[in-house]
Enzyme design. Structure first.
Site, PDB file in Angstrom:
ATOM      1  N   LEU A  18      24.081  37.283  44.969  1.00 15.79           N
ATOM      2  CA  LEU A  18      24.879  38.420  44.503  1.00 15.79           C
ATOM      3  C   LEU A  18      25.185  38.264  43.022  1.00 15.79           C
ATOM      4  O   LEU A  18      25.480  37.169  42.548  1.00 15.79           O
ATOM      5  CB  LEU A  18      26.210  38.459  45.268  1.00 15.79           C
ATOM      6  CG  LEU A  18      26.116  38.582  46.786  1.00 15.79           C
ATOM      7  CD1 LEU A  18      27.492  38.365  47.415  1.00 15.79           C
ATOM      8  CD2 LEU A  18      25.565  39.956  47.151  1.00 15.79           C
ATOM      9  N   ASP A  60      23.088  32.047  47.485  1.00 11.94           N
ATOM     10  CA  ASP A  60      24.301  31.704  46.724  1.00 11.94           C
ATOM     11  C   ASP A  60      24.928  30.380  47.169  1.00 11.94           C
ATOM     12  O   ASP A  60      26.008  30.014  46.690  1.00 11.94           O
ATOM     13  CB  ASP A  60      25.367  32.802  46.910  1.00 11.94           C
ATOM     14  CG  ASP A  60      25.171  33.968  45.951  1.00 11.94           C
ATOM     15  OD1 ASP A  60      24.815  33.721  44.774  1.00 11.94           O
ATOM     16  OD2 ASP A  60      25.388  35.115  46.373  1.00 11.94           O
ATOM     17  N   GLU A  65      31.834  25.702  46.148  1.00 14.04           N
ATOM     18  CA  GLU A  65      33.293  25.807  46.074  1.00 14.04           C
ATOM     19  C   GLU A  65      33.842  26.884  47.015  1.00 14.04           C
ATOM     20  O   GLU A  65      34.961  26.766  47.521  1.00 14.04           O
ATOM     21  CB  GLU A  65      33.717  26.159  44.646  1.00 14.04           C
ATOM     22  CG  GLU A  65      35.185  26.488  44.523  1.00 14.04           C
ATOM     23  CD  GLU A  65      35.593  26.792  43.103  1.00 14.04           C
ATOM     24  OE1 GLU A  65      36.301  25.967  42.539  1.00 14.04           O
ATOM     25  OE2 GLU A  65      35.201  27.843  42.553  1.00 14.04           O
ATOM     26  N   ASP A  66      33.040  27.912  47.244  1.00 13.40           N
ATOM     27  CA  ASP A  66      33.571  29.053  47.989  1.00 13.40           C
ATOM     28  C   ASP A  66      33.721  28.808  49.481  1.00 13.40           C
ATOM     29  O   ASP A  66      34.435  29.551  50.154  1.00 13.40           O
ATOM     30  CB  ASP A  66      32.688  30.292  47.736  1.00 13.40           C
ATOM     31  CG  ASP A  66      32.821  30.756  46.304  1.00 13.40           C
ATOM     32  OD1 ASP A  66      33.958  30.748  45.799  1.00 13.40           O
ATOM     33  OD2 ASP A  66      31.797  31.100  45.686  1.00 13.40           O
ATOM     34  N   ARG A  85      27.192  35.814  52.465  1.00 13.88           N
ATOM     35  CA  ARG A  85      27.583  34.417  52.265  1.00 13.88           C
ATOM     36  C   ARG A  85      28.303  33.812  53.476  1.00 13.88           C
ATOM     37  O   ARG A  85      28.574  32.612  53.495  1.00 13.88           O
ATOM     38  CB  ARG A  85      28.470  34.303  51.012  1.00 13.88           C
ATOM     39  CG  ARG A  85      27.778  34.791  49.748  1.00 13.88           C
ATOM     40  CD  ARG A  85      28.387  34.208  48.514  1.00 13.88           C
ATOM     41  NE  ARG A  85      28.344  32.748  48.542  1.00 13.88           N
ATOM     42  CZ  ARG A  85      28.998  31.961  47.695  1.00 13.88           C
ATOM     43  NH1 ARG A  85      29.727  32.511  46.749  1.00 13.88           N
ATOM     44  NH2 ARG A  85      28.924  30.648  47.786  1.00 13.88           N
ATOM     45  N   ARG A 130      36.945  39.477  47.816  1.00 12.13           N
ATOM     46  CA  ARG A 130      36.402  38.477  48.750  1.00 12.13           C
ATOM     47  C   ARG A 130      37.461  37.869  49.676  1.00 12.13           C
ATOM     48  O   ARG A 130      37.164  37.481  50.794  1.00 12.13           O
ATOM     49  CB  ARG A 130      35.743  37.343  47.966  1.00 12.13           C
ATOM     50  CG  ARG A 130      34.598  37.775  47.062  1.00 12.13           C
ATOM     51  CD  ARG A 130      33.374  38.188  47.855  1.00 12.13           C
ATOM     52  NE  ARG A 130      32.313  38.664  46.994  1.00 12.13           N
ATOM     53  CZ  ARG A 130      31.399  37.866  46.444  1.00 12.13           C
ATOM     54  NH1 ARG A 130      31.436  36.572  46.661  1.00 12.13           N
ATOM     55  NH2 ARG A 130      30.460  38.377  45.682  1.00 12.13           N
ATOM     56  N   HIS A 160      36.719  36.263  41.084  1.00 14.33           N
ATOM     57  CA  HIS A 160      37.681  35.385  41.756  1.00 14.33           C
ATOM     58  C   HIS A 160      38.862  35.076  40.830  1.00 14.33           C
ATOM     59  O   HIS A 160      38.766  35.237  39.614  1.00 14.33           O
ATOM     60  CB  HIS A 160      37.018  34.050  42.102  1.00 14.33           C
ATOM     61  CG  HIS A 160      36.003  34.108  43.197  1.00 14.33           C
ATOM     62  ND1 HIS A 160      34.726  33.612  43.046  1.00 14.33           N
ATOM     63  CD2 HIS A 160      36.072  34.577  44.463  1.00 14.33           C
ATOM     64  CE1 HIS A 160      34.057  33.774  44.180  1.00 14.33           C
ATOM     65  NE2 HIS A 160      34.848  34.359  45.050  1.00 14.33           N
ATOM     66  N   CYS A 251      32.614  26.554  40.498  1.00 11.89           N
ATOM     67  CA  CYS A 251      31.907  27.075  41.691  1.00 11.89           C
ATOM     68  C   CYS A 251      30.890  26.100  42.260  1.00 11.89           C
ATOM     69  O   CYS A 251      30.571  26.149  43.432  1.00 11.89           O
ATOM     70  CB  CYS A 251      31.129  28.345  41.350  1.00 11.89           C
ATOM     71  SG  CYS A 251      31.924  29.440  40.218  1.00 11.89           S
TER      72      CYS A 251
HETATM   73  C1  CIR Z   1      28.815  35.381  44.542  1.00 12.13           C
HETATM   74  O1  CIR Z   1      28.854  36.542  44.121  1.00 12.13           O
HETATM   75  O2  CIR Z   1      29.401  35.045  45.581  1.00 12.13           O
HETATM   76  C2  CIR Z   1      28.033  34.361  43.771  1.00 12.13           C
HETATM   77  N1  CIR Z   1      26.876  34.970  43.165  1.00 12.13           N
HETATM   78  C3  CIR Z   1      28.892  33.723  42.707  1.00 12.13           C
HETATM   79  C4  CIR Z   1      29.992  32.889  43.293  1.00 12.13           C
HETATM   80  C5  CIR Z   1      30.774  32.183  42.259  1.00 12.13           C
HETATM   81  N2  CIR Z   1      31.718  31.318  42.858  1.00 12.13           N
HETATM   82  C6  CIR Z   1      32.887  31.006  42.342  1.00 12.13           C
HETATM   83  O3  CIR Z   1      33.288  31.554  41.333  1.00 12.13           O
HETATM   84  N3  CIR Z   1      33.647  30.142  43.005  1.00 12.13           N
END
Ligand code: CIR
Length: 256
Positions: A18, A60, A65-66, A85, A130, A160, A251
């Protein structure tokens, strides 16, 4: 002090992840080099760094981290807010369970780790596209069980919370000027010093404090000048390819 980090190698199809940025097509070889430099930097700061295999079905997934929030007492596996995700979360369970007891964010709660900012014993939890209120409350209950406090923070722009705001030590928050101007900012973040980024340097907001070093993205001389005054040695890493995918320094690892 952090002793461990979990990272994941970007997959060849990482450009299918994404993104909302218009910074051009990312380059895989460059991405791999930048990821390696990131891993090497964490190792140089004394962390043991695990590099998990890429997940072709989840372009992704190297933004590890997510999918979890790790404290010394517990690791909370999230329920990521983006449909594409969601499947990443259960793929982190095995490795995390080697380090911590696990708890889980349950639907309808959603949460991305990028929305969770720890400052000492307090957590700021972004409510964003999110992460929803339900997810924040579930995390908050778990954190309270372990003696932490938390505050929900509305995220109006940017992906975020940590796209706009990070803790850089010395009781100081690094923040974009747009975020600092939001009407709740002064009250929510009272008690902290702030370093405010120029609008042309919002990409520097995702700066990461690791074991008394500040790791920041290259290319932000104004931010660099402000951060150097905090007294930590600065390390600059080229994050150009992750930025094209809306990602940054925090991230790409879980640090604990
Ligand atoms: C997303 O849109 O989920 C990924 N392309 C980018 C996630 C970045 N993660 C973060 O800032 N912790």
């Amino acid at each position: 002090m952090y002793t461990n980090a979990i990272t994941r190698k970007p997959g060849e199809n990482f450009a299918e992840g994404l993104t909302t940025s218009h910074l051009g097509a990312p380059d895989y070889q460059k991405m791999l080099q930048q990821h390696q430099a990131y891993v090497d930097t964490l190792k140089s700061l004394g962390l043991q760094v695990l590099v998990l295999d890429s997940l072709p079905d989840h372009p992704d997934a190297y933004f590890v981290e997510d999918v979890a929030v790790v404290t010394p007492q517990v690791a909370v596996v999230t329920n990521p807010g983006a449909d594409s995700r969601r499947g990443e979360a259960h793929l982190i369970k095995d490795v995390l369970s080697k380090f911590r007891n696990l708890q889980f964010i349950q639907p309808p709660g959603t949460l991305d780790g990028g929305d969770v900012l720890q400052v000492k014993e307090h957590f700021f939890i972004g409510i964003s596209e999110r992460s929803n209120q339900e997810g924040a409350e579930q995390l908050g209950v778990i954190l309270e069980e372990h003696g932490y406090t938390w505050t929900a923070v509305p995220i109006i722009s940017g992906l975020h919370l940590k796209s706009s705001l990070n803790y850089v030590g010395v009781n100081t928050l690094l923040v974009t000027s747009a975020f600092q101007q939001l009407d709740f900012f002064a009250q929510t973040f009272s008690g902290y010093e702030t370093i405010i980024l120029d609008d042309s340097e919002i990409g520097a907001a995702n700066t990461m404090l690791v074991n008394e070093r500040l790791i920041m993205p290259v290319g932000f001389p104004g931010a660099r000048e402000k951060l150097v005054k905090l007294g930590y040695p600065l390390i600059e890493l080229d994050m150009s390819e992750a930025r094209k995918m809306d990602g940054g320094l925090t991230c790409m690892s879980l640090r604990f």
